[in-house]
Design a protein around this motif. Structure first.
Motif, PDB file in Angstrom:
ATOM      1  N   ARG A  35       6.130   2.692  -2.415  1.00 16.09           N
ATOM      2  CA  ARG A  35       5.106   1.853  -1.791  1.00 16.09           C
ATOM      3  C   ARG A  35       5.622   1.414  -0.429  1.00 16.09           C
ATOM      4  NH1 ARG A  35       2.949   3.551  -5.585  1.00 16.09           N
ATOM      5  NH2 ARG A  35       1.628   2.530  -7.150  1.00 16.09           N
ATOM      6  N   GLU A  95      -1.614   4.745   3.778  1.00 19.64           N
ATOM      7  CA  GLU A  95      -2.485   4.063   4.728  1.00 19.64           C
ATOM      8  C   GLU A  95      -1.737   3.030   5.565  1.00 19.64           C
ATOM      9  OE1 GLU A  95      -2.611   1.456   1.069  1.00 19.64           O
ATOM     10  OE2 GLU A  95      -2.497   3.608   1.515  1.00 19.64           O
ATOM     11  N   GLY A 102       0.814  -1.208   0.000  1.00 17.21           N
ATOM     12  CA  GLY A 102       0.000   0.000   0.000  1.00 17.21           C
ATOM     13  C   GLY A 102       0.843   1.251   0.000  1.00 17.21           C
ATOM     14  N   HIS A 103       0.273   2.317   0.558  1.00 14.02           N
ATOM     15  CA  HIS A 103       0.952   3.607   0.523  1.00 14.02           C
ATOM     16  C   HIS A 103       0.789   4.284   1.873  1.00 14.02           C
ATOM     17  CE1 HIS A 103       2.171   7.482  -1.560  1.00 14.02           C
ATOM     18  NE2 HIS A 103       3.002   6.606  -2.090  1.00 14.02           N
TER      19      HIS A 103
END
Length: 344
Positions: free
Chosen positions: A211, A173, A170-171
């Motif tokens: 990422r 979050e 993800g990023h």
């Protein structure tokens, strides 16, 4: 004038176009890292450009000024990252940039300039060769890459999966979970931790080429890393795991899934980051098939100045490291960012 050296203070497009065009450029030559450093640590930067008679950029040298009572006064290209240094398409532009860096060195009263080269570009400079970076040449597909791995590595990945570990990519979050693991690991190593905003700034500045990958057990992150890529190289400059879960091999699962992501993303090389030959992290990276590539940390020194020894292997930091390892995590997280901002 055939050659002009000046400070670059534009929005970065022309700078990045030149960087991308050069075979020896690295991720950290990109202009966006200037914003990351300035916003995260407040250091003054000097981004030098060399232009030819046609006003084309023909060389760049990003510099960060670091000054503290504890660690000294110096310029680095670039601190906090593995690579940097002078980049040029003709040696005369590189020579002129280094000469201008010496002028800045004298003007600000600094002791030295450190250039983190992955190529030994300046043979007449004082040089350290104490570190290598570990590079894995990637196969065209995941199945071939898997078969090329050492049997022990494959077994460790399988063990992680059988232990109930899973990965998530993800990023922003995932930043909180990444940072929680990172802080725990750095405290255990006796190293002051970067502030969370440093990583937030990286993710926000490079949203399309970064990422976070996390390995979780029942939803809790037990290992995590930050991926960044440039051209055909994907790098994991920061990766950590919680030692309590070491027997489950979370690091192996993290790196294998990062390698799979790199292949799917079109990367041709996987950069495990820098290591000291013979040490534990070096052996871990080598078992994946990664090969050592020599790093050259080169220095512009004032007359009589010795090569700096600002690293955790310096015996004078032994006591500080042992004390830091015993600090409560909350205390280490509070004071770490104030200290580490001055450690290149």
């Amino acid at each position: 004038m055939e050659l002009n050296i000046q400070l670059y203070n534009d929005e970065g497009t022309e700078w990045d176009d030149f960087v991308t065009s050069q075979l020896e450029s690295t991720n950290y030559h990109q202009y966006g890292w200037r914003k990351v450093v300035e916003q995260s640590f407040g250091h003054k930067t000097f981004y030098l450009e060399a232009r030819n008679a046609g006003n084309d950029i023909c060389g760049v040298l990003p510099l960060v000024h670091m000054k503290s009572r504890l660690f000294g006064n110096f310029l680095v290209s670039l601190p906090f990252f593995n690579y940097g240094g002078v980049l040029f398409n003709e040696s005369k532009f590189g020579d002129a940039l280094l000469k201008h860096a010496e002028t800045i060195l004298d003007k600000i009263g600094a002791d030295h300039v450190e250039l983190r080269h992955i190529y030994n570009q300046q043979h007449d400079l004082a040089t350290k060769q104490h570190k290598v970076t570990m590079i894995l040449d990637l196969m065209n597909d995941v199945e071939t890459q898997w078969k090329a791995l050492d049997a022990k590595v494959r077994n460790q990945v399988r063990k992680a999966e059988k232990s109930g570990l899973t990965t998530v990519m993800g990023h922003l979050e995932l930043l909180d979970g990444f940072y929680e693991v990172f802080c725990r690991n750095m405290r255990d190593l006796g190293t002051p931790v970067y502030g969370k905003e440093f990583f937030r700034n990286i993710l926000e500045t490079f949203p399309d080429t970064t990422r976070i990958i996390s390995v979780t057990l029942e939803g809790k992150p037990v290992a995590s890393g930050l991926l960044t890529w440039f051209k055909d190289v994907l790098e994991v400059p920061w990766a950590s795991s919680i030692s309590d879960y070491r027997e489950m091999c979370p690091n192996n699962l993290l790196y294998w899934d990062a390698i799979k992501f790199a292949i799917g993303n079109g990367a041709r090389k996987f950069d495990f980051g820098r290591s000291t030959p013979g040490e534990g992290t070096f052996r871990f990276k080598k078992q994946w098939g990664a090969k050592p590539v020599q790093l050259y940390w080169q220095y512009l020194l004032k007359d009589g100045e010795k090569l700096p020894e600002l690293n955790p292997k310096n015996p004078k930091y032994d006591l500080a490291i042992k004390i830091w390892q015993r600090l409560p995590l909350a205390v280490a997280n509070t004071f770490g960012p104030r200290i580490v901002k001055d450690i290149p």
